[in-house]
Enzyme design. Sequence first.
Site, mmCIF file in Angstrom:
data_model
loop_
_atom_site.group_PDB
_atom_site.id
_atom_site.type_symbol
_atom_site.label_atom_id
_atom_site.label_comp_id
_atom_site.label_asym_id
_atom_site.label_seq_id
_atom_site.Cartn_x
_atom_site.Cartn_y
_atom_site.Cartn_z
ATOM 1 N N LYS A 169 0.845 -1.195 0.000
ATOM 2 C CA LYS A 169 0.000 0.000 0.000
ATOM 3 C C LYS A 169 0.880 1.244 0.000
ATOM 4 C CE LYS A 169 -3.995 1.939 2.502
ATOM 5 N NZ LYS A 169 -4.861 1.852 3.695
ATOM 6 N N SER A 212 -9.665 2.026 2.460
ATOM 7 C CA SER A 212 -8.685 2.766 1.699
ATOM 8 C C SER A 212 -7.660 1.878 1.005
ATOM 9 C CB SER A 212 -7.945 3.746 2.611
ATOM 10 O OG SER A 212 -7.194 3.067 3.588
ATOM 11 N N SER A 249 -10.305 -0.155 6.597
ATOM 12 C CA SER A 249 -9.594 -0.014 5.318
ATOM 13 C C SER A 249 -8.910 -1.267 4.797
ATOM 14 C CB SER A 249 -8.575 1.124 5.421
ATOM 15 O OG SER A 249 -9.231 2.361 5.325
#
Lengths: 464, 464
Positions: free
Chosen positions: A79, A149, A173
Amino acid sequence: MEPFELSLAAAAAEIEARRLSPVELIDSVLARIEATEPALHAYACVTADAAREAAAHAEQEIAAGRHLGPLHGIPLGVKDLYDTAGVPTTCSSAVRADNVPGTDAVAVERLVAAGMVTVGKTHTHEFAFGGITPTTRNPWDTGRIPGGSSGGSGAAVASGTCMVGLGSDTAGSIRIPANLCGTVGLKPTYGRTSRRGVASLSWSLDHVGPLARNVYDCALVLNHIAGFDRLDPATVDVPVPDYTDGLDRGIAGLRVGVPANYFFDQVHEDVATAVREAIGVLERLGAQLCEVTIPYPDQVLAAEWGILLPEASAYHQEMLRSKAHLYTDDVRLFLEVGELVLATDYIKALRVRTLMQQAWAAVFDEIDVLVAPGMPVAAPEVGAAEVAWPDGSTEDVTTALVRQTSPGNLTGLPTLALPVGFDAAGLPLGMQVTGRPFDEATVLRVGAAYEAASPTVGRIAPVL
Amino acid sequence: MEPFELSLAAAAAEIEARRLSPVELIDSVLARIEATEPALHAYACVTADAAREAAAHAEQEIAAGRHLGPLHGIPLGVKDLYDTAGVPTTCSSAVRADNVPGTDAVAVERLVAAGMVTVGKTHTHEFAFGGITPTTRNPWDTGRIPGGSSGGSGAAVASGTCMVGLGSDTAGSIRIPANLCGTVGLKPTYGRTSRRGVASLSWSLDHVGPLARNVYDCALVLNHIAGFDRLDPATVDVPVPDYTDGLDRGIAGLRVGVPANYFFDQVHEDVATAVREAIGVLERLGAQLCEVTIPYPDQVLAAEWGILLPEASAYHQEMLRSKAHLYTDDVRLFLEVGELVLATDYIKALRVRTLMQQAWAAVFDEIDVLVAPGMPVAAPEVGAAEVAWPDGSTEDVTTALVRQTSPGNLTGLPTLALPVGFDAAGLPLGMQVTGRPFDEATVLRVGAAYEAASPTVGRIAPVL
């Protein structure tokens, strides 16, 4: 079957037996990235050359008899919230367009030390502040959002462009994209994994964990990223077991809590049906079902936002002063709102959270795990602002996405998201399994038992 | 010698040998209260009848062979911030004039279970929000303040109207009156003692502990009030040793830190001299002195107030809405200021505190205890708003009182205040000894070693 389609365990076995080279595997994954990225945009940046080099190095090491274990040569998506040495780390924001860290985040460092090969940085909703990930599309239907996210990691794992994706979870997320993209995702106990080197959204709610294609892979990754770090004051010095150990031991006699309120109150019929069926599977596997009442249901979102907003604004304050114009409008608005929160209101949210934690601990006196619907709906359409309910009411998309997952952040309890099938349109549906503090082992064991009895886990999205 | 003048250990020995009845002891203390209260006003309320009854009961029990141990029959003063079943608990405030709790605070309950006899509720600065205790006078000079907020307990212990006084400490409220009244006072590690049933000032800085005439008495009391309480989420499940054990083992080879900055920067010459002499005593007893640098000296008061003000305002918010006119002006002003603090500023103070804790932990890699001046001055005069310094500068009295003690609250480290002599005017001077988390034993051992070598500890103020 192309190498990218293998399960991690299968790929690891092939690599160990030298029937598959890490170079072949990474090449297959890079080709898959090339084929899917135009439609998905899961990656903020693909580090193809570095990945090929690392794969070649892994190949040499393994050939020389230095096989590091099941993660050696396995492709990893990181990420873009995680620091990566020498690789741009933008948090998918123009604010950090030029940021190139000097060192890896702890979790990245540990996985790379275990032999994993980073293929690129996956997109995040800007600074992890949202559940949409507008840059990226859902691999099961590119007209749908991947969730967020950690939407890039969800889309990448689901489409076969990496075998493990690192995520972070402050209001859901990891679990939102896992459920919407049909992958497994683990938010460990608060303090189980070090967050050092990962941009903070809300320090008292932030968790670091993996998205993967199955439960075993999550357990493997957790073995490496769990543990105390004196530079992350939230981490706790609790021993780290081998999480793959006993994963197949079954769940006979386990007390599985089924919520009588909150989690089933407003979910799509398809979700409710699929999760009830999954709970039926657990019962047939020997689990003992117990109905439980979720405490403080009406305080969940007030506490979550009352803590998250000002903590995020405190982290961003200096950047917001100098670079406000570089934020996207929705994130800037959230950050500005957070600056207006009074300390007394934040403190009240913290106190409610403590009451909530105490009440949840009492619930877990009666049960070993809690099973509940993950997302209330399948992946919403790109651009949809609202979810429509059969009773004619509508709900803001972000609220719909975070209300099932926020209890896991407020309580800090370990929670596993996993797929329970598909709706009529072919979109994945998911559930979540929550356990006691630092009892990831039981949560993973329930997931593994379900997965073994279910045909839907681990499928790769075709990205048509 | 009157019974009230005995040390706790001496009184306990006499009681155990049945040469002294708890009734005689309590009568002597009640007579002392009658003689001194008109000048001191240490008590918000004296429970003479209940005390006589409890003493008679203790006498019977001991006569029947059921002696509960060294605290049986010993007179206790309870800060009016602590709940006491059936006895008014006003926090020395008109806001709670009519408050009569149904149960005892945990600390009171435990000490009463050990046989102690409560003689009354001692005055606090209103709601513990101040270092003055305007209701009460200093027993060494009734023109002087006793300090606060546990000023009633300080004045009572020093003047012989109880043998142990319960206090609470959020910015120094045990150690300030202990030093200014010439008693011993212990702020244990954050989380060592349950605060349940004690009105909160600032929950993340509040500590509960005793004031007593000597170190041994503090250790005895700590034996009973230390320990885990699942209803005080700050308490930690760390074993409770016998704190009186090994108290006289001496300090040969112990590494005693002496601060090169902060704690000696602005203290009265008399204080500096007395504390340097006390440190010399420790060195002669075999301690190894090490100069250390106090980290983040300029952030101490900003962090202390940045946390304390909004936490206090959150606790008082509802009462302030309905009963603002019943608060004293200074406390109401503090509470109103705390309502204006932004969450982002509070969060920054919390983050500074974490950095401070990490840096102090590193200091304690090099030393076993830190010894420093307690109060920078002897007890200020009643009504004085400022302390005057030789360089012509002045300092707000409250700031002067809390700046030496606040590091103990921010770090949460166990800190013992103890007397080191008197100034030319006959006012007590004091020092403080700080140790590692949950290492009260070493802190008390240092205090006991000093005390054994010093003639000034345990003297009762004449209240002329």
